[in-house]
Write a protein that holds these residues in place. Structure first.
Motif, PDB file in Angstrom:
ATOM      1  N   ARG A 205       3.251  -7.939   0.789  1.00  0.00           N
ATOM      2  CA  ARG A 205       2.185  -8.560   1.172  1.00  0.00           C
ATOM      3  C   ARG A 205       1.814  -7.768   2.311  1.00  0.00           C
ATOM      4  O   ARG A 205       2.559  -8.085   3.519  1.00  0.00           O
ATOM      5  N   THR A 206       0.922  -7.260   2.782  1.00  0.00           N
ATOM      6  CA  THR A 206       0.055  -7.084   3.199  1.00  0.00           C
ATOM      7  C   THR A 206      -0.819  -7.325   3.994  1.00  0.00           C
ATOM      8  O   THR A 206      -1.837  -8.158   3.246  1.00  0.00           O
TER       9      THR A 206
ATOM     10  N   TYR B 229       0.901  -1.550  -0.003  1.00  0.00           N
ATOM     11  CA  TYR B 229       0.171   0.277  -0.250  1.00  0.00           C
ATOM     12  C   TYR B 229       1.024   1.170   0.208  1.00  0.00           C
ATOM     13  O   TYR B 229       0.313   1.873  -0.662  1.00  0.00           O
TER      14      TYR B 229
ATOM     15  N   VAL C  80      -5.204  -3.771   5.163  1.00  0.00           N
ATOM     16  CA  VAL C  80      -5.555  -3.283   3.777  1.00  0.00           C
ATOM     17  C   VAL C  80      -6.277  -2.216   3.699  1.00  0.00           C
ATOM     18  O   VAL C  80      -5.689  -0.935   3.314  1.00  0.00           O
TER      19      VAL C  80
ATOM     20  N   ALA D 177      -4.694  -8.826   5.409  1.00  0.00           N
ATOM     21  CA  ALA D 177      -6.274  -8.342   4.809  1.00  0.00           C
ATOM     22  C   ALA D 177      -6.792  -7.336   5.823  1.00  0.00           C
ATOM     23  O   ALA D 177      -7.288  -6.132   5.120  1.00  0.00           O
ATOM     24  N   TYR D 178      -6.102  -7.414   6.843  1.00  0.00           N
ATOM     25  CA  TYR D 178      -7.717  -6.152   7.582  1.00  0.00           C
ATOM     26  C   TYR D 178      -7.124  -5.343   8.143  1.00  0.00           C
ATOM     27  O   TYR D 178      -7.709  -4.697   8.258  1.00  0.00           O
TER      28      TYR D 178
END
Length: 116
Positions: free
Chosen positions: A69-70, A47, A75, A72-73
């Motif tokens: 990758r981040t 992000y 994002v 999901a919660y």
């Protein structure tokens, strides 16, 4: 990096920064002091790639920025935070871009009130 096999002498930490701009500038100084010059890869959260790349370009760093990758919660709030940061960083451009729409809307409202 060390846990994944990088040599200890190749890992030069930068520990003084308080934000992304400082981190990029201080990391470049660490790299230069170590006698290393040329392209760098900046790794950040996915992000944060746009803003990090913009800052690297402003600092004239020869950098490629890649995202990790981040969770999901995280994002939605992360992208919202980055959106606000980009808008604030380019506030005058955004004011100029939005001004015609605001003025046109104000004109339409003014005209509608005049007809009553």
């Amino acid at each position: 990096m060390l846990a994944n096999g990088a040599d200890t002498e190749d890992v030069l930490p930068e520990t003084a920064s308080r934000n992304t701009r400082e981190n990029l500038a201080y990391s470049r100084a660490v790299q230069t002091e170590a006698g290393r010059d040329g392209q760098v890869v900046v790794v950040t959260n996915d992000y944060h790639v746009l803003r990090a790349a913009t800052l690297a370009r402003r600092l004239d760093l020869p950098a490629q920025v890649v995202g990790a990758r981040t969770a999901a919660y995280y994002v939605p709030s992360a992208f919202l935070r980055e959106f606000v940061a980009v808008v604030v960083a380019h506030r005058w451009l955004n004011v100029l871009a939005c001004a015609p729409f605001v003025l046109f809307t104000a004109f339409l409202l003014w005209e509608s009130f005049q007809q009553r």
